[in-house]
Design a protein around this motif. Sequence first.
Motif, PDB file in Angstrom:
ATOM      1  N   ASP A 181       0.582  -1.646  -0.192  1.00  0.00           N
ATOM      2  CA  ASP A 181      -0.587  -0.142   0.420  1.00  0.00           C
ATOM      3  C   ASP A 181       0.988   0.863  -0.029  1.00  0.00           C
ATOM      4  OD1 ASP A 181      -2.943  -1.318   0.323  1.00  0.00           O
ATOM      5  OD2 ASP A 181      -1.546  -2.238   1.850  1.00  0.00           O
ATOM      6  N   ALA A 182       2.106   1.359   0.921  1.00  0.00           N
ATOM      7  CA  ALA A 182       2.581   2.577   0.375  1.00  0.00           C
ATOM      8  C   ALA A 182       4.673   1.964   1.071  1.00  0.00           C
ATOM      9  CB  ALA A 182       2.685   3.247   1.880  1.00  0.00           C
ATOM     10  N   ILE A 183       5.590   2.493   0.083  1.00  0.00           N
ATOM     11  CA  ILE A 183       6.870   2.471   0.123  1.00  0.00           C
ATOM     12  C   ILE A 183       6.539   3.671   0.716  1.00  0.00           C
ATOM     13  CG2 ILE A 183       6.846   3.438  -2.042  1.00  0.00           C
ATOM     14  CD1 ILE A 183       9.227   0.890  -2.606  1.00  0.00           C
ATOM     15  N   THR A 184       8.295   3.820   1.559  1.00  0.00           N
ATOM     16  CA  THR A 184       9.523   4.700   1.967  1.00  0.00           C
ATOM     17  C   THR A 184      11.260   5.003   1.132  1.00  0.00           C
ATOM     18  OG1 THR A 184      10.003   3.457   3.855  1.00  0.00           O
ATOM     19  CG2 THR A 184       8.072   4.678   3.797  1.00  0.00           C
ATOM     20  N   PHE A 185      10.909   6.029   1.122  1.00  0.00           N
ATOM     21  CA  PHE A 185      12.581   6.328   0.115  1.00  0.00           C
ATOM     22  C   PHE A 185      13.042   7.126   1.267  1.00  0.00           C
ATOM     23  CE2 PHE A 185      10.530   5.106  -3.247  1.00  0.00           C
ATOM     24  CZ  PHE A 185      10.993   3.279  -3.414  1.00  0.00           C
ATOM     25  N   VAL A 215       6.750   7.657   0.024  1.00  0.00           N
ATOM     26  CA  VAL A 215       7.197   8.523   0.642  1.00  0.00           C
ATOM     27  C   VAL A 215       8.080   8.606   0.706  1.00  0.00           C
ATOM     28  CG1 VAL A 215       6.238   9.049   3.194  1.00  0.00           C
ATOM     29  CG2 VAL A 215       4.955   8.316   2.847  1.00  0.00           C
ATOM     30  N   ALA A 216       8.705   9.843   0.843  1.00  0.00           N
ATOM     31  CA  ALA A 216      10.145   9.813   0.248  1.00  0.00           C
ATOM     32  C   ALA A 216      10.242  11.166   1.983  1.00  0.00           C
ATOM     33  CB  ALA A 216      11.323  11.350   0.081  1.00  0.00           C
ATOM     34  N   ILE A 217      11.657  10.600   2.508  1.00  0.00           N
ATOM     35  CA  ILE A 217      12.200  11.533   3.791  1.00  0.00           C
ATOM     36  C   ILE A 217      12.240  13.032   4.033  1.00  0.00           C
ATOM     37  CG2 ILE A 217      14.599  10.887   4.109  1.00  0.00           C
ATOM     38  CD1 ILE A 217      15.067  10.346   6.891  1.00  0.00           C
ATOM     39  N   GLY A 218      13.275  13.438   2.987  1.00  0.00           N
ATOM     40  CA  GLY A 218      13.280  15.020   2.612  1.00  0.00           C
ATOM     41  C   GLY A 218      13.038  15.399   0.848  1.00  0.00           C
ATOM     42  N   PRO A 219      13.636  16.602   0.510  1.00  0.00           N
ATOM     43  CA  PRO A 219      13.180  16.505  -0.538  1.00  0.00           C
ATOM     44  C   PRO A 219      14.983  16.234  -1.101  1.00  0.00           C
ATOM     45  CG  PRO A 219      14.062  18.899   0.910  1.00  0.00           C
ATOM     46  CD  PRO A 219      13.192  17.418   2.002  1.00  0.00           C
ATOM     47  N   HIS A 232       4.682  11.462  -4.724  1.00  0.00           N
ATOM     48  CA  HIS A 232       5.253  11.598  -3.845  1.00  0.00           C
ATOM     49  C   HIS A 232       4.999  12.626  -3.063  1.00  0.00           C
ATOM     50  CE1 HIS A 232       8.921  13.989  -5.316  1.00  0.00           C
ATOM     51  NE2 HIS A 232       9.035  13.601  -4.180  1.00  0.00           N
ATOM     52  N   ILE A 233       5.433  11.898  -1.659  1.00  0.00           N
ATOM     53  CA  ILE A 233       5.078  13.570  -0.352  1.00  0.00           C
ATOM     54  C   ILE A 233       6.421  13.303   0.383  1.00  0.00           C
ATOM     55  CG2 ILE A 233       2.609  13.690  -0.595  1.00  0.00           C
ATOM     56  CD1 ILE A 233       2.429  11.716   1.963  1.00  0.00           C
ATOM     57  N   TYR A 234       6.547  14.230   1.240  1.00  0.00           N
ATOM     58  CA  TYR A 234       7.557  14.119   2.712  1.00  0.00           C
ATOM     59  C   TYR A 234       6.860  14.666   3.373  1.00  0.00           C
ATOM     60  CZ  TYR A 234       9.971  18.166   0.431  1.00  0.00           C
ATOM     61  OH  TYR A 234       9.626  19.598  -0.541  1.00  0.00           O
ATOM     62  N   PRO A 235       8.066  14.934   4.637  1.00  0.00           N
ATOM     63  CA  PRO A 235       7.172  15.726   5.951  1.00  0.00           C
ATOM     64  C   PRO A 235       8.319  17.026   5.708  1.00  0.00           C
ATOM     65  CG  PRO A 235       9.446  14.227   6.341  1.00  0.00           C
ATOM     66  CD  PRO A 235       9.176  13.535   5.108  1.00  0.00           C
ATOM     67  N   ASP A 236       7.843  18.138   7.135  1.00  0.00           N
ATOM     68  CA  ASP A 236       8.929  19.416   6.580  1.00  0.00           C
ATOM     69  C   ASP A 236       9.659  18.822   7.619  1.00  0.00           C
ATOM     70  OD1 ASP A 236       6.306  20.705   5.742  1.00  0.00           O
ATOM     71  OD2 ASP A 236       5.008  20.823   7.562  1.00  0.00           O
ATOM     72  N   THR A 237       9.731  17.786   9.033  1.00  0.00           N
ATOM     73  CA  THR A 237      11.293  17.254   8.967  1.00  0.00           C
ATOM     74  C   THR A 237      11.596  16.102   8.798  1.00  0.00           C
ATOM     75  OG1 THR A 237      10.516  18.763  11.479  1.00  0.00           O
ATOM     76  CG2 THR A 237      12.370  17.041  11.661  1.00  0.00           C
ATOM     77  N   TYR A 238      12.738  16.303   8.221  1.00  0.00           N
ATOM     78  CA  TYR A 238      13.027  15.090   7.006  1.00  0.00           C
ATOM     79  C   TYR A 238      14.092  13.964   8.346  1.00  0.00           C
ATOM     80  CZ  TYR A 238      13.211  19.188   4.734  1.00  0.00           C
ATOM     81  OH  TYR A 238      12.719  20.400   3.698  1.00  0.00           O
ATOM     82  N   MET A 243       8.491  11.261   9.357  1.00  0.00           N
ATOM     83  CA  MET A 243       8.277  10.567   7.344  1.00  0.00           C
ATOM     84  C   MET A 243       6.777   9.521   7.491  1.00  0.00           C
ATOM     85  SD  MET A 243      10.821   8.210   4.571  1.00  0.00           S
ATOM     86  CE  MET A 243      10.481   7.366   6.225  1.00  0.00           C
ATOM     87  N   MET A 244       7.215   8.172   8.941  1.00  0.00           N
ATOM     88  CA  MET A 244       5.994   7.625   9.032  1.00  0.00           C
ATOM     89  C   MET A 244       4.725   8.675   9.569  1.00  0.00           C
ATOM     90  SD  MET A 244       7.112   4.787   7.888  1.00  0.00           S
ATOM     91  CE  MET A 244       8.985   3.376   8.007  1.00  0.00           C
ATOM     92  N   GLU A 245       4.662   9.196  10.944  1.00  0.00           N
ATOM     93  CA  GLU A 245       3.627   9.681  11.015  1.00  0.00           C
ATOM     94  C   GLU A 245       3.060  10.243   9.490  1.00  0.00           C
ATOM     95  OE1 GLU A 245       2.300  10.386  13.666  1.00  0.00           O
ATOM     96  OE2 GLU A 245       2.946   9.438  15.096  1.00  0.00           O
ATOM     97  N   LEU A 246       3.949  10.962   8.134  1.00  0.00           N
ATOM     98  CA  LEU A 246       3.359  12.052   7.627  1.00  0.00           C
ATOM     99  C   LEU A 246       2.014  10.339   6.741  1.00  0.00           C
ATOM    100  CD1 LEU A 246       1.828  13.502   5.335  1.00  0.00           C
ATOM    101  CD2 LEU A 246       4.613  12.918   4.935  1.00  0.00           C
ATOM    102  N   LEU A 247       2.462   9.731   6.941  1.00  0.00           N
ATOM    103  CA  LEU A 247       2.574   8.705   6.117  1.00  0.00           C
ATOM    104  C   LEU A 247       1.057   7.711   6.085  1.00  0.00           C
ATOM    105  CD1 LEU A 247       4.744   5.722   4.742  1.00  0.00           C
ATOM    106  CD2 LEU A 247       1.787   5.025   5.448  1.00  0.00           C
TER     107      LEU A 247
END
Length: 257
Positions: A181-185, A215-219, A232-238, A243-247
């Motif tokens: 359902d989701a993937i993180t980098f 979801v990426a950890i940052g820009p 993709h999306i990424y959080p304000d704090t890397y 990242m998981m909270e945003l996901l």
Amino acid sequence: MKKPVVAITRPADRAKKACEIVEKLGGSAVLAPTLDLKPVNTDSLKELVRNKDSLDWIVFTSPTTIDSFNLFYPDFFNELNCKVAVIGNKTGSLLEKQGITPDLMPDDFTAEGLVEEFTASDVTNQTIGIPRTASARDTLPKGLEKLGNNVIIAEAYKSLFPMDEDAVEELISKIENSEIDAITFTSPLTVHNFFKISQDNEKLAQLLSDKLLTVAIGPITGKVLEEYGVKHIYPDTYTVPDMMELLFSTWRDSNGR
């Protein structure tokens, strides 16, 4: 609501926390590292250690760098007389366990953010050591040199192509079968290596964009995903927790909860 299945692509020795967070937030984690990290005692690292008393600053950009020193030079932190900068609170907390409080840590957990902090602090004409992986971007050393500093780079660990390609190929198969359902980098190399193993990058990028929450950890990592055409999306704090909270917040919003 369905329990989301989240793919973790970060190195296995760094993935435990990410998997725990996924489980805590109500998901199921699938680990398929697309990057492996190996501490190495290179000639450049030996040279940095020999000349540590000539350093004005040392910069730690990842926990693996600290692991490397603890493995090869366990007394290194006992007599460290220079100032210390870090990228990321995980790296900072590991240093504090060594009895060292970082002198500088940017709010923006990127090389660009650290260069901005050094610029704002008017750090110039200093000797700055940067132990890291040889495949790291040149943003940090070039930025510090531009400020007039002498930068000494030492290779403290290697970033390797995944040793277990089968696990990544199995992950790609699960993605194609709608089992993820989701993937993180968490770094550019986790993205690059993932697509190197893929047989059809265009198809995979479309799946990650349309069928998964990516979801990426940052820009910086996000920019690499953009190069492959992945939404993709990424959080304000890397950080991994952010990242998981945003996901999960995004997942709940898109699934009616």
